[in-house]
Design a protein around this motif. Sequence first.
Motif, PDB file in Angstrom:
ATOM      1  N   MET A  57     -65.561  -3.335  70.100  1.00 23.84           N
ATOM      2  CA  MET A  57     -66.876  -3.931  69.871  1.00 23.84           C
ATOM      3  C   MET A  57     -66.832  -4.916  68.713  1.00 23.84           C
ATOM      4  O   MET A  57     -67.546  -5.909  68.708  1.00 23.84           O
ATOM      5  N   LEU A  58     -65.969  -4.646  67.733  1.00 21.52           N
ATOM      6  CA  LEU A  58     -65.822  -5.584  66.617  1.00 21.52           C
ATOM      7  C   LEU A  58     -65.275  -6.918  67.099  1.00 21.52           C
ATOM      8  O   LEU A  58     -65.615  -7.979  66.594  1.00 21.52           O
ATOM      9  N   THR A  59     -64.401  -6.840  68.056  1.00 25.00           N
ATOM     10  CA  THR A  59     -63.808  -8.073  68.560  1.00 25.00           C
ATOM     11  C   THR A  59     -64.670  -8.660  69.679  1.00 25.00           C
ATOM     12  O   THR A  59     -64.226  -9.472  70.460  1.00 25.00           O
ATOM     13  N   ASN A  60     -65.944  -8.162  69.720  1.00 27.69           N
ATOM     14  CA  ASN A  60     -66.959  -8.768  70.583  1.00 27.69           C
ATOM     15  C   ASN A  60     -66.697  -8.684  72.078  1.00 27.69           C
ATOM     16  O   ASN A  60     -67.135  -9.530  72.827  1.00 27.69           O
ATOM     17  N   PRO A  66     -73.628  -0.313  73.976  1.00 27.05           N
ATOM     18  CA  PRO A  66     -73.172  -0.703  72.630  1.00 27.05           C
ATOM     19  C   PRO A  66     -73.933  -0.004  71.506  1.00 27.05           C
ATOM     20  O   PRO A  66     -73.433   0.093  70.392  1.00 27.05           O
ATOM     21  N   GLU A  67     -75.144   0.525  71.790  1.00 25.42           N
ATOM     22  CA  GLU A  67     -75.959   1.096  70.710  1.00 25.42           C
ATOM     23  C   GLU A  67     -75.751   2.594  70.503  1.00 25.42           C
ATOM     24  O   GLU A  67     -76.236   3.148  69.528  1.00 25.42           O
ATOM     25  N   VAL A  68     -75.057   3.243  71.400  1.00 28.95           N
ATOM     26  CA  VAL A  68     -74.973   4.701  71.331  1.00 28.95           C
ATOM     27  C   VAL A  68     -74.197   5.149  70.083  1.00 28.95           C
ATOM     28  O   VAL A  68     -73.292   4.443  69.616  1.00 28.95           O
ATOM     29  N   GLU A  69     -74.584   6.283  69.510  1.00 26.21           N
ATOM     30  CA  GLU A  69     -73.897   6.773  68.309  1.00 26.21           C
ATOM     31  C   GLU A  69     -72.437   7.127  68.614  1.00 26.21           C
ATOM     32  O   GLU A  69     -72.141   7.740  69.647  1.00 26.21           O
ATOM     33  N   GLY A  89     -66.523   7.675  73.213  1.00 23.53           N
ATOM     34  CA  GLY A  89     -65.418   6.722  73.041  1.00 23.53           C
ATOM     35  C   GLY A  89     -65.249   5.790  74.224  1.00 23.53           C
ATOM     36  O   GLY A  89     -66.198   5.565  74.983  1.00 23.53           O
ATOM     37  N   THR A  90     -64.041   5.308  74.400  1.00 22.05           N
ATOM     38  CA  THR A  90     -63.769   4.315  75.453  1.00 22.05           C
ATOM     39  C   THR A  90     -63.988   4.844  76.858  1.00 22.05           C
ATOM     40  O   THR A  90     -64.245   4.083  77.775  1.00 22.05           O
ATOM     41  N   GLY A  91     -63.838   6.170  77.032  1.00 24.70           N
ATOM     42  CA  GLY A  91     -63.880   6.719  78.381  1.00 24.70           C
ATOM     43  C   GLY A  91     -62.659   6.283  79.176  1.00 24.70           C
ATOM     44  O   GLY A  91     -61.813   5.529  78.678  1.00 24.70           O
ATOM     45  N   SER A 151     -65.787   4.814  81.766  1.00 25.40           N
ATOM     46  CA  SER A 151     -65.181   3.776  80.936  1.00 25.40           C
ATOM     47  C   SER A 151     -66.243   2.869  80.331  1.00 25.40           C
ATOM     48  O   SER A 151     -67.328   2.695  80.877  1.00 25.40           O
ATOM     49  N   TYR A 152     -65.897   2.282  79.204  1.00 25.87           N
ATOM     50  CA  TYR A 152     -66.809   1.339  78.529  1.00 25.87           C
ATOM     51  C   TYR A 152     -66.902   0.019  79.282  1.00 25.87           C
ATOM     52  O   TYR A 152     -67.783  -0.787  79.025  1.00 25.87           O
ATOM     53  N   ARG A 153     -65.989  -0.227  80.205  1.00 27.86           N
ATOM     54  CA  ARG A 153     -66.026  -1.516  80.909  1.00 27.86           C
ATOM     55  C   ARG A 153     -67.227  -1.533  81.854  1.00 27.86           C
ATOM     56  O   ARG A 153     -67.358  -0.636  82.691  1.00 27.86           O
TER      57      ARG A 153
END
Length: 622
Positions: A57-60, A66-69, A89-91, A151-153
Amino acid sequence: MSTEPTTEHAPEAHTFKAEVQQVLHILAHSLYTDREIFLRELISNASDALNRIQFEMLTNREALDPEVELAIWVEADSEQRTVTIRDTGTGMTLDELVEHLGTIAQSSARAFVQQTKEGNKAAASEIIGQFGVGFYSVFMVADKVTVVSRSYRPGVEAAMWESTGGDSYVAGPAEREGRGTTVTLHLKEDAAEFASGWRIEQIVKKHSDFVAFPIYSGERQINQRKALWRRAPREVEADEYKNLYRQLTLDADEPLLHLHLSTDVPVDLHSVLFVPAKRERGLIERRIEGKIKLYSRKVLILDEVKELLPAYFRFIEGVVDSEDLPLNVSRESVQSSPVLQRIKKTLTGRLHRELNELADQKPEQFAAFWEEFGVFIKEGVATDYEGRADLLKLLRFHTTRGGDELVTLGQYKSRIVDGQSEIYYVLASSLEAARTSPHLDPLAARGIEVLLLTDLMDGFMLSGLRDYEGLKLRNIDEAELDLPGEVEAAASQVSDEQFARLAEQAAATLGDKVKEVRASKVLRDSPARLVSDDSMGREMQRIQQLLGREAEQSPRIMELNPSHGLVAALARRVEANADDPVVAAALEQLYDNALLIEGLHQNPATMVPRILKLLEAAARTG
Ligand code: ADP
């Protein structure tokens, strides 16, 4: 997008790779005492996945939710006898589940199986995780494990994986709303203790207290989380350092030393570094080069960095955290970052200071350090020009004075004799060999102390150790050694003519191996020695040996001692018979003996036939 399982997407059965089956079998059927570490492994996987998503997420990059703790939830259910570990995490996608939880690196599996087969009683905590079999440790306590992950994708459907730890697992599409992974363990009957909230909390405190993300049980956060290295050193208890060390390194031994540095100038730098108790932790140590974790703004940037300390400190483990580091620092750019160079300088300086303090204030502990890590300090003397003065104070040597006692260069200096302006050393293959070195004769006669250098690393160290507080270092095998003080020369037992004939015979017998054969002016108790007029050459030769290369013997000058009984007897034999085979064999043996004592003989076994011949000759005349 729908994640409803459809008929063509129903869970499919898969067979574990043979290596996995073997590992699972061992884990499921061994009686480990510390099975609780399964939780550490699952939390560590969750924390890794959280680190990765944070970094993504830092590398955009685009990420789901994106907002979840960013956190980990652990729930125990004693009625159902289950434990559930969930993270954001990434899942994993279906393919990733199959790839990551269905296979295992073959080399790791083999090492693991080997380790356990050898009846090695190492605790499970010491071996699991080091072989990349972390996840599978769940089968020590569970007879069924279900993983549901997404997954986060964006746009990828959720997936599940389930196994009873036998030979197979099933995997397929699943339902799950948010990003992340949930692992549910159906505990074995004899592992019911882990389905308890307080037991879970106890284990988290013990093994995962410093995990950088909150770990919740119910509504409550159960890990301390505040990075220990960001706290003031005076507020941290000794036990907390030990805990951190254990969590970082999985080492069962306590560290020898810790160094906590927390400062804002000249860089923002918070670090805890450890010197382990042992150089090697047995067979099972993971061989990695950099043992330092690098954080910036609480984000783990790099896991195994070696650029933060000079190479000779590669045995140091720990954590370095700096807000001044750019977050996009990559493995490639790490080296060139000016902030990193400043951090390296600060840490190195502090380590030097700390080790010198240890040497001054706790000599016994320092002796233990020297025993394990002295060889690295010697390497530092050769490679760290800036730090050399600090490192020289740490060096310890055997000398002709002390028995087993180790001596500093400062102590040596305080004992030099009148007129002495150099530090003398002899290089040999072992302490015993060094103590019998013929080169010691003239120094012993003058009561001069000599450093006994027997470590292969010593040759390399000498390339950086040319002098100490105005005293040059001098190898006592040098041809023209200018020693302080006078001693009476030993009386020759042969005439000059007799000696000249022997020397001629020796030069002919030894051929290219020697530059010259001559009478020694300094030998007293020893019959012969080899001296050099090119000291660089033979130190280089030692370095070659250190690197495991076959080194060429450069020819040296052979000195024979005309006051020695053996030399005199040989001279008389030459006089009687110029071609006496015993003389030739004896001269060759004297040459080999000299190499042997210095640890430069390439193949001592080749001497045996000659020694037999000489023994036979001696036996016949005796
Ligand atoms: P290791 O963690 O040593 O690589 P594991 O067997 O514990 O070995 O895990 C295998 C892989 O499965 C991990 O490297 C990771 O890619 C993936 N994995 C495991 N747990 C999770 C999780 N909670 N979230 C995302 N990926 C995971």
